[in-house]
Design a protein around this motif. Structure first.
Motif, PDB file in Angstrom:
ATOM      1  N   UNK A 158      32.263  41.456  45.402  1.00  0.00           N
ATOM      2  CA  UNK A 158      30.872  41.396  45.982  1.00  0.00           C
ATOM      3  C   UNK A 158      29.934  41.514  45.061  1.00  0.00           C
ATOM      4  N   UNK A 159      30.400  42.055  43.682  1.00  0.00           N
ATOM      5  CA  UNK A 159      29.497  43.106  43.084  1.00  0.00           C
ATOM      6  C   UNK A 159      29.880  42.952  41.540  1.00  0.00           C
ATOM      7  N   UNK A 160      31.026  42.122  41.090  1.00  0.00           N
ATOM      8  CA  UNK A 160      31.796  41.469  39.860  1.00  0.00           C
ATOM      9  C   UNK A 160      32.293  40.676  39.339  1.00  0.00           C
ATOM     10  N   UNK A 161      31.474  39.513  40.237  1.00  0.00           N
ATOM     11  CA  UNK A 161      32.629  38.346  40.260  1.00  0.00           C
ATOM     12  C   UNK A 161      32.760  38.045  39.049  1.00  0.00           C
ATOM     13  N   UNK A 162      31.247  38.497  38.010  1.00  0.00           N
ATOM     14  CA  UNK A 162      31.580  38.510  36.203  1.00  0.00           C
ATOM     15  C   UNK A 162      32.419  38.768  35.387  1.00  0.00           C
ATOM     16  N   UNK A 163      32.955  39.664  36.230  1.00  0.00           N
ATOM     17  CA  UNK A 163      34.184  40.729  36.050  1.00  0.00           C
ATOM     18  C   UNK A 163      35.259  39.407  35.919  1.00  0.00           C
ATOM     19  N   UNK A 164      35.179  39.213  37.419  1.00  0.00           N
ATOM     20  CA  UNK A 164      36.612  38.808  37.444  1.00  0.00           C
ATOM     21  C   UNK A 164      36.715  37.373  36.968  1.00  0.00           C
ATOM     22  N   UNK A 165      35.912  36.080  36.243  1.00  0.00           N
ATOM     23  CA  UNK A 165      35.850  35.568  35.852  1.00  0.00           C
ATOM     24  C   UNK A 165      36.580  36.449  34.504  1.00  0.00           C
ATOM     25  N   UNK A 166      36.177  36.948  34.029  1.00  0.00           N
ATOM     26  CA  UNK A 166      36.799  37.387  32.662  1.00  0.00           C
ATOM     27  C   UNK A 166      38.169  37.738  32.612  1.00  0.00           C
ATOM     28  N   UNK A 167      38.392  37.816  34.337  1.00  0.00           N
ATOM     29  CA  UNK A 167      39.583  38.404  34.454  1.00  0.00           C
ATOM     30  C   UNK A 167      40.736  37.055  34.410  1.00  0.00           C
ATOM     31  N   UNK A 168      40.392  36.048  34.237  1.00  0.00           N
ATOM     32  CA  UNK A 168      40.785  35.390  34.339  1.00  0.00           C
ATOM     33  C   UNK A 168      41.342  34.635  32.702  1.00  0.00           C
ATOM     34  N   UNK A 169      40.569  34.982  31.885  1.00  0.00           N
ATOM     35  CA  UNK A 169      41.055  34.784  30.625  1.00  0.00           C
ATOM     36  C   UNK A 169      42.268  35.140  30.237  1.00  0.00           C
ATOM     37  N   UNK A 170      42.745  35.935  30.923  1.00  0.00           N
ATOM     38  CA  UNK A 170      44.530  36.238  30.693  1.00  0.00           C
ATOM     39  C   UNK A 170      45.466  35.602  31.446  1.00  0.00           C
ATOM     40  N   UNK A 180      40.513  26.324  40.465  1.00  0.00           N
ATOM     41  CA  UNK A 180      40.961  27.295  41.462  1.00  0.00           C
ATOM     42  C   UNK A 180      39.733  28.582  41.661  1.00  0.00           C
ATOM     43  N   UNK A 181      39.587  29.231  43.413  1.00  0.00           N
ATOM     44  CA  UNK A 181      38.512  30.377  43.390  1.00  0.00           C
ATOM     45  C   UNK A 181      39.553  31.203  43.958  1.00  0.00           C
ATOM     46  N   UNK A 182      39.146  32.368  42.550  1.00  0.00           N
ATOM     47  CA  UNK A 182      39.671  33.702  42.195  1.00  0.00           C
ATOM     48  C   UNK A 182      38.950  34.855  42.902  1.00  0.00           C
ATOM     49  N   UNK A 183      40.304  35.074  43.775  1.00  0.00           N
ATOM     50  CA  UNK A 183      39.785  36.276  44.973  1.00  0.00           C
ATOM     51  C   UNK A 183      40.399  37.347  43.787  1.00  0.00           C
ATOM     52  N   UNK A 184      39.829  38.916  44.131  1.00  0.00           N
ATOM     53  CA  UNK A 184      41.058  39.692  43.853  1.00  0.00           C
ATOM     54  C   UNK A 184      41.403  40.041  45.253  1.00  0.00           C
ATOM     55  N   UNK A 185      43.085  40.543  45.348  1.00  0.00           N
ATOM     56  CA  UNK A 185      43.709  40.401  46.595  1.00  0.00           C
ATOM     57  C   UNK A 185      43.884  41.552  47.207  1.00  0.00           C
ATOM     58  N   UNK A 186      44.726  41.940  46.332  1.00  0.00           N
ATOM     59  CA  UNK A 186      45.394  43.588  46.322  1.00  0.00           C
ATOM     60  C   UNK A 186      45.211  44.308  45.067  1.00  0.00           C
ATOM     61  N   UNK A 187      45.654  46.034  44.795  1.00  0.00           N
ATOM     62  CA  UNK A 187      45.376  46.360  44.042  1.00  0.00           C
ATOM     63  C   UNK A 187      46.252  47.848  44.140  1.00  0.00           C
TER      64      UNK A 187
END
Length: 239
Positions: A158-170, A180-187
């Motif tokens: 909800x609050x860090x979509x920019x971070x999720x987008x950045x992580x896709x660089x990995x 694709x749409x990217x979502x944090x699923x588990x941790x």
């Protein structure tokens, strides 16, 4: 505690640890006994292969367990549902069998603590099915982030979509074909799992932390390390 040798790099929880974590984070469970289903709105205290539950003093389940000196044969059912809104939100289904016994009267005087000694369990996930014994669970512990996972994941989503987008660089660029749409699923303490959601299906990818996180503060540091690697174009451990 884990049966993995000390010199082997661990990148995800064992099946037994997943079971303990799922139970530890649960706020309700379903107990099957004597041909009936009993919904219990209660947290589960996990002590290896021994679980502690609460139930009303006058509930049919309590009365049945009280009348069985050797313990009441029961089956516990629990579904692991992703806290983030994605397709196919079921991350796993746990079926656990054992003996339920009355432990003691709760302090409120209207409920009791029940002890469930686990004989065996089956955890089914989209990645496979694991069968475990009570001895397996006795050697495992819940993940330190299990009870906080839902809050941490929804906060990221909800609050860090920019971070999720950045992580896709990995990720391997081929995984991102079709945007694709990217979502944090588990941790968990070992890493973060991203769901890559395509119109015709999905794929889950785990980003592994450099070191396991022991608490939420270290989890924040580990995510920051991943973001630094992503910003720098450095390779990351993943599978």
């Amino acid at each position: 505690m884990s049966l993995v040798p000390a010199d082997v790099e661990v990148s995800e929880p064992t099946a037994a640890e997943r079971v303990c974590s799922l139970l530890d984070a649960a706020s309700s469970v379903v107990i099957r006994a004597c041909g009936e289903h009993h919904d219990l709105d209660t947290p589960v205290a996990v002590h290896g292969s021994r679980l502690r539950l609460s139930a009303p003093l006058d509930s049919p389940l309590t009365l049945a367990a009280t009348g069985e000196p050797d313990g009441l044969a029961v089956v516990l059912d629990l579904t692991d549902i992703a806290p983030v809104a994605v397709r196919d939100r079921v991350r796993g289904r746990l079926t656990l069998a054992g003996r339920l016994r009355l432990a003691h009267l709760a302090d409120d005087g209207v409920s009791v603590h029940l002890r469930l000694d686990v004989a065996h369990a089956v955890l089914a996930t989209p990645y496979g099915t694991s069968a475990l014994t009570g001895a397996d669970l006795a050697l495992a512990s819940p993940d330190p982030l299990a009870r906080l996972e839902a809050d941490l994941l929804t906060h990221l989503a909800d609050d860090h979509r920019d971070a999720i987008t950045m992580l896709t660089r990995l990720l391997d660029p081929q995984l991102l074909t079709g945007r694709p749409k990217i979502h944090p699923l588990a941790l968990d303490r070992y890493g973060l799992v991203l769901r890559l959601d395509h119109p015709d299906g999905h794929r889950d990818v785990r980003l592994v932390f450099a070191e396991p996180a022991r608490d939420t503060e270290e989890f924040g540091h580990r995510v920051h390390q991943l973001l630094t690697a992503a910003h720098s174009g450095l390779p990351a451990h993943r599978f």
